[in-house]
Design a protein around this motif. Structure first.
Motif, PDB file in Angstrom:
ATOM      1  N   ASN A  41      -5.657   6.886   8.102  1.00 41.26           N
ATOM      2  CA  ASN A  41      -6.476   6.770   9.315  1.00 41.26           C
ATOM      3  C   ASN A  41      -6.507   5.309   9.731  1.00 41.26           C
ATOM      4  N   THR A  42      -5.883   4.996  10.868  1.00 42.85           N
ATOM      5  CA  THR A  42      -5.843   3.624  11.378  1.00 42.85           C
ATOM      6  C   THR A  42      -6.493   3.512  12.751  1.00 42.85           C
ATOM      7  N   SER A  43      -7.278   4.490  13.142  1.00 44.66           N
ATOM      8  CA  SER A  43      -7.903   4.463  14.470  1.00 44.66           C
ATOM      9  C   SER A  43      -8.857   3.281  14.590  1.00 44.66           C
ATOM     10  N   GLY A  44      -9.022   2.802  15.823  1.00 49.40           N
ATOM     11  CA  GLY A  44      -9.936   1.702  16.054  1.00 49.40           C
ATOM     12  C   GLY A  44      -9.358   0.331  15.752  1.00 49.40           C
ATOM     13  N   ASN A  45      -8.030   0.254  15.616  1.00 45.80           N
ATOM     14  CA  ASN A  45      -7.334  -1.024  15.454  1.00 45.80           C
ATOM     15  C   ASN A  45      -6.385  -1.186  16.638  1.00 45.80           C
ATOM     16  N   GLU A  46      -6.825  -1.851  17.679  1.00 45.89           N
ATOM     17  CA  GLU A  46      -6.074  -1.891  18.930  1.00 45.89           C
ATOM     18  C   GLU A  46      -4.733  -2.605  18.804  1.00 45.89           C
ATOM     19  N   GLY A  47      -4.590  -3.468  17.809  1.00 44.70           N
ATOM     20  CA  GLY A  47      -3.348  -4.224  17.681  1.00 44.70           C
ATOM     21  C   GLY A  47      -2.251  -3.527  16.919  1.00 44.70           C
ATOM     22  N   LEU A  48      -2.515  -2.315  16.434  1.00 46.92           N
ATOM     23  CA  LEU A  48      -1.515  -1.607  15.630  1.00 46.92           C
ATOM     24  C   LEU A  48      -0.567  -0.809  16.518  1.00 46.92           C
ATOM     25  N   THR A  49       0.693  -0.749  16.101  1.00 48.53           N
ATOM     26  CA  THR A  49       1.689   0.091  16.764  1.00 48.53           C
ATOM     27  C   THR A  49       2.334   0.974  15.715  1.00 48.53           C
ATOM     28  N   ASN A  50       2.752   2.141  16.138  1.00 45.97           N
ATOM     29  CA  ASN A  50       3.340   3.112  15.213  1.00 45.97           C
ATOM     30  C   ASN A  50       4.845   2.934  15.167  1.00 45.97           C
ATOM     31  N   SER A  51       5.371   2.609  14.003  1.00 46.87           N
ATOM     32  CA  SER A  51       6.811   2.381  13.848  1.00 46.87           C
ATOM     33  C   SER A  51       7.578   3.647  13.569  1.00 46.87           C
ATOM     34  N   THR A  52       6.868   4.792  13.459  1.00 49.65           N
ATOM     35  CA  THR A  52       7.529   6.049  13.101  1.00 49.65           C
ATOM     36  C   THR A  52       7.832   6.913  14.307  1.00 49.65           C
ATOM     37  N   THR A  53       7.738   6.347  15.539  1.00 47.22           N
ATOM     38  CA  THR A  53       8.059   7.111  16.744  1.00 47.22           C
ATOM     39  C   THR A  53       9.514   7.526  16.725  1.00 47.22           C
ATOM     40  N   LEU A  91       0.823  -1.210   0.000  1.00 47.55           N
ATOM     41  CA  LEU A  91       0.000   0.000   0.000  1.00 47.55           C
ATOM     42  C   LEU A  91       0.858   1.263   0.000  1.00 47.55           C
ATOM     43  N   THR A  92       2.065   1.181   0.546  1.00 49.60           N
ATOM     44  CA  THR A  92       2.959   2.342   0.564  1.00 49.60           C
ATOM     45  C   THR A  92       3.521   2.636  -0.819  1.00 49.60           C
ATOM     46  N   GLN A  93       3.377   1.706  -1.740  1.00 51.73           N
ATOM     47  CA  GLN A  93       3.929   1.857  -3.077  1.00 51.73           C
ATOM     48  C   GLN A  93       2.892   2.309  -4.101  1.00 51.73           C
ATOM     49  N   LEU A  94       1.679   2.576  -3.661  1.00 52.69           N
ATOM     50  CA  LEU A  94       0.659   3.115  -4.566  1.00 52.69           C
ATOM     51  C   LEU A  94       0.930   4.608  -4.729  1.00 52.69           C
ATOM     52  N   GLY A  95       1.599   4.962  -5.794  1.00 54.54           N
ATOM     53  CA  GLY A  95       2.138   6.315  -5.952  1.00 54.54           C
ATOM     54  C   GLY A  95       1.118   7.426  -6.017  1.00 54.54           C
ATOM     55  N   ALA A  96      -0.119   7.133  -6.446  1.00 57.85           N
ATOM     56  CA  ALA A  96      -1.133   8.176  -6.571  1.00 57.85           C
ATOM     57  C   ALA A  96      -1.985   8.322  -5.321  1.00 57.85           C
ATOM     58  N   LEU A  97      -1.785   7.457  -4.338  1.00 61.24           N
ATOM     59  CA  LEU A  97      -2.643   7.428  -3.145  1.00 61.24           C
ATOM     60  C   LEU A  97      -2.506   8.708  -2.326  1.00 61.24           C
ATOM     61  N   THR A  98      -3.654   9.299  -1.960  1.00 64.35           N
ATOM     62  CA  THR A  98      -3.666  10.483  -1.090  1.00 64.35           C
ATOM     63  C   THR A  98      -4.417  10.229   0.217  1.00 64.35           C
ATOM     64  N   GLU A 152       2.941  -3.395  13.027  1.00 66.65           N
ATOM     65  CA  GLU A 152       3.424  -2.025  12.876  1.00 66.65           C
ATOM     66  C   GLU A 152       2.797  -1.343  11.662  1.00 66.65           C
ATOM     67  N   ILE A 153       2.563  -0.055  11.798  1.00 61.72           N
ATOM     68  CA  ILE A 153       2.032   0.728  10.693  1.00 61.72           C
ATOM     69  C   ILE A 153       3.193   1.087   9.762  1.00 61.72           C
ATOM     70  N   PRO A 154       3.133   0.704   8.504  1.00 59.66           N
ATOM     71  CA  PRO A 154       4.225   1.061   7.582  1.00 59.66           C
ATOM     72  C   PRO A 154       4.343   2.567   7.419  1.00 59.66           C
ATOM     73  N   LYS A 155       5.480   3.008   6.955  1.00 61.89           N
ATOM     74  CA  LYS A 155       5.709   4.434   6.747  1.00 61.89           C
ATOM     75  C   LYS A 155       5.238   4.823   5.359  1.00 61.89           C
ATOM     76  N   PHE A 156       4.285   5.739   5.310  1.00 57.58           N
ATOM     77  CA  PHE A 156       3.740   6.226   4.051  1.00 57.58           C
ATOM     78  C   PHE A 156       4.359   7.569   3.695  1.00 57.58           C
ATOM     79  N   SER A 157       4.211   7.954   2.451  1.00 58.51           N
ATOM     80  CA  SER A 157       4.693   9.263   2.015  1.00 58.51           C
ATOM     81  C   SER A 157       3.963  10.363   2.775  1.00 58.51           C
ATOM     82  N   CYS A 158       4.605  11.509   2.890  1.00 58.40           N
ATOM     83  CA  CYS A 158       4.073  12.590   3.725  1.00 58.40           C
ATOM     84  C   CYS A 158       2.755  13.155   3.199  1.00 58.40           C
ATOM     85  N   TRP A 159       2.470  12.978   1.915  1.00 54.01           N
ATOM     86  CA  TRP A 159       1.239  13.531   1.358  1.00 54.01           C
ATOM     87  C   TRP A 159       0.048  12.583   1.498  1.00 54.01           C
TER      88      TRP A 159
END
Length: 214
Positions: free
Chosen positions: A146-158, A116-123, A135-142
């Motif tokens: 929204n990953t709220s409501g998924n209790e098992g997710l952790t943020n890898s960009t801390t 999903l991080t490689q879908l170049g047109a995704l906004t 872990e939540i993958p790192k997406f482009s800044c643009w």
């Protein structure tokens, strides 16, 4: 209606399954069926709709496997608020031109796939209120994600809390700084020097000792 380009029958009380015959609408650009009571699975032949740019199927009771979608999808693919479960299908990796993907309010599980991080047109990527983990993958800044409501997710960009390495030539000479402060204090106590002179003296001493400047 083979020449139809837009089909919008959203927010009605339609039930039953989506008929496979919709795939024969080869000129359809936008199909909006959201907000009904449609059930069953998405027709397998939907991928043959080579003109389709937007597909809105949210707010129904659809389930089963998600088939290969038309690679022409560009504006949006909305599968939110249905009964889909299991892993996010790898077939979505083919949607290189897609701008908005909404999979929220389903029962998707497992990790967020890195493709999903490689879908170049995704906004916008909306994955809220599922059962995703890892872990939540790192997406482009643009990309709004929204990953709220998924209790098992952790943020890898801390950001890391480890101290930054010292840069050469940027450390403050504390000895010289103490000397400057002592001299300035002495002159102030004696009352025999102006503030301007003190400032000038301090500047020269700091410069001479090569203290860091802003």
């Amino acid at each position: 209606m083979s020449k139809l380009s837009i089909l919008n029958i959203s927010w009605n009380s339609l039930n039953g399954s989506i008929p496979p015959s919709v795939a024969s609408l080869n000129n359809l650009i936008n199909m909006n069926l959201q907000g009904n009571n449609l059930s069953g699975s998405i027709p397998e032949n939907i991928g043959s709709m080579t003109s389709l740019m937007e597909l809105q199927l949210g707010e129904n009771q659809l389930s089963g496997d998600i088939p290969s979608m038309p690679t022409t999808l560009q504006i949006a693919l909305n599968l939110s608020s249905n009964l889909f479960e299991g892993h996010i299908p790898v077939t979505l990796a083919r949607l290189a031109g897609l701008e908005i993907l909404d999979l929220s309010n389903n029962k998707f599980s497992g990790e967020i796939p890195t493709f999903l991080t490689q879908l170049g047109a995704l906004t916008q990527l909306i994955l809220s209120n599922n059962q995703l983990s890892g872990e939540i993958p790192k997406f482009s800044c643009w990309v709004f994600v929204n990953t709220s409501g998924n209790e098992g997710l952790t943020n890898s960009t801390t950001p890391s809390m480890s101290p930054e390495p010292k840069k050469k030539g940027k450390s403050i000479d504390t000895t010289a700084l103490s000397t400057v402060l002592a001299v300035v204090a002495a002159f102030v106590a004696g009352g025999g020097i102006t503030i301007t002179a003190i400032s000038l003296l301090g500047y020269k001493l700091v410069k001479k000792k090569k203290l860091i400047t802003l």
